[in-house]
Scaffold this motif. Structure first.
Motif: not given
Length: 233
Positions: A9-12, A30-32, A44-45, A73, A76-77
Motif C-alpha cells: 500500500y501507499k498513501t499519496y 490524500l489518497y490510498v 480517498k483517505s 498519514i 492511516e497507515e
C-alpha cells in the motif's frame, strides 16, 4: 503449491484532482492505494476527510492551524496495517474495503450529534437558551469536548458537575470516552476509532478509568452502550 501474494500500500496526494481547503491551506486530497494479487484499489483517505472538518482546527490568535498531515498519514497507515495483519490468511481487496470502512469509524464523531442534542436541551432546561443556541451553532466549527472543558472554567461548579452527571443518563457516553482518550493524545488527532476500541486490554483500561474517576457510574453499562454504537455501523 499455492502462491502467496504480498499486500502493499501507499498513501499519496492525488494531484489529478483539484486542491481542497484544509484548514486554510490548499492541498491535494490524500489518497490510498492498496495492491494484492496484481490488482489495486484507489480511494480517498478516510482520515483526511475526517480531519478536514472545521472542528479539528485549532484557533490561536485569530489564525487557524489544522492537524499535521504527517500525523494523518501515520493514523492511516496504522489502520491499514491493522487490517492487513488481521487478515493475513484470508486477505482480499473486497474484505479490506469492508473492514476499512468499519474499523476506521471514529466513535467520538459518531456520538457528537447525540451529545449535542443532550447539551442543547440541558442548557435550555437550566435557563440558558441563548448559550444553548450559541453552542448549537458553534458545534459546526469546534470540538464539543473542548467546549465542555471551557465550561469548567466559566460555569458554576455545581452546574458543571450536573452537566457531567446527567450526561451518563441522557446522552451517549461521549464525555467519558473523550476523557479516557485525552491523555494518550499528543496531537490534534483526537479520535477514538473502532480499531482503538477493539485493541486488546482497552476495555479493561476503560473500566479502571471509570472506576477511578467516576465511581458512581456503572462501567459495564457504558461498555454496552459503546458496543451498541459499534454494532450499528
Amino acid at each position: 503449491m499455492e502462491k502467496e501474494y504480498q499486500v502493499t500500500y501507499k498513501t499519496y496526494y492525488n494531484d489529478r484532482l483539484k486542491q481542497t481547503n484544509f484548514h486554510g491551506k490548499l492541498i491535494h486530497p490524500l489518497y490510498v492505494q492498496v495492491t494484492f494479487d496484481r490488482k489495486s484499489i484507489f480511494f480517498k483517505s478516510f482520515f483526511f476527510d475526517l480531519f478536514s472538518k472545521p472542528k479539528y482546527g485549532a484557533r490561536i490568535g485569530g489564525e487557524v492551524f489544522g492537524p499535521d498531515v504527517k500525523d494523518i498519514i501515520k493514523k492511516e497507515e496504522s489502520l491499514i496495517e491493522f487490517i492487513i495483519d488481521k487478515n493475513r490468511d484470508n486477505f482480499s481487496l473486497d474484505l479490506f474495503k469492508t473492514e476499512y470502512a468499519y474499523y476506521g469509524r471514529d466513535l467520538l464523531d459518531m456520538m457528537e450529534p447525540g451529545f449535542l442534542e443532550y447539551l442543547y436541551t440541558f442548557l435550555h432546561d437550566e435557563g440558558l437558551p441563548y448559550l444553548a443556541e450559541t453552542v448549537n451553532l458553534g458545534s459546526l466549527t469546534c470540538n464539543l469536548y473542548d467546549l465542555v472543558l471551557d465550561f469548567k472554567r466559566s460555569l458554576n461548579p455545581k452546574l458543571y458537575q450536573k452537566l457531567w452527571e446527567n450526561s451518563f443518563y441522557y446522552s451517549p457516553p461521549y464525555l467519558v470516552l473523550c476523557a479516557f482518550n485525552e491523555n494518550p493524545q499528543l496531537t490534534l488527532l483526537k479520535v477514538f476509532t473502532v480499531m482503538d476500541w477493539e485493541q486488546a486490554g482497552v476495555k479493561d483500561s476503560f473500566v479502571e478509568f471509570v472506576k477511578k474517576n467516576y465511581p458512581a457510574t456503572i462501567s459495564v453499562n457504558l461498555i454496552k452502550e459503546i458496543d451498541k454504537i459499534v454494532k450499528s455501523i
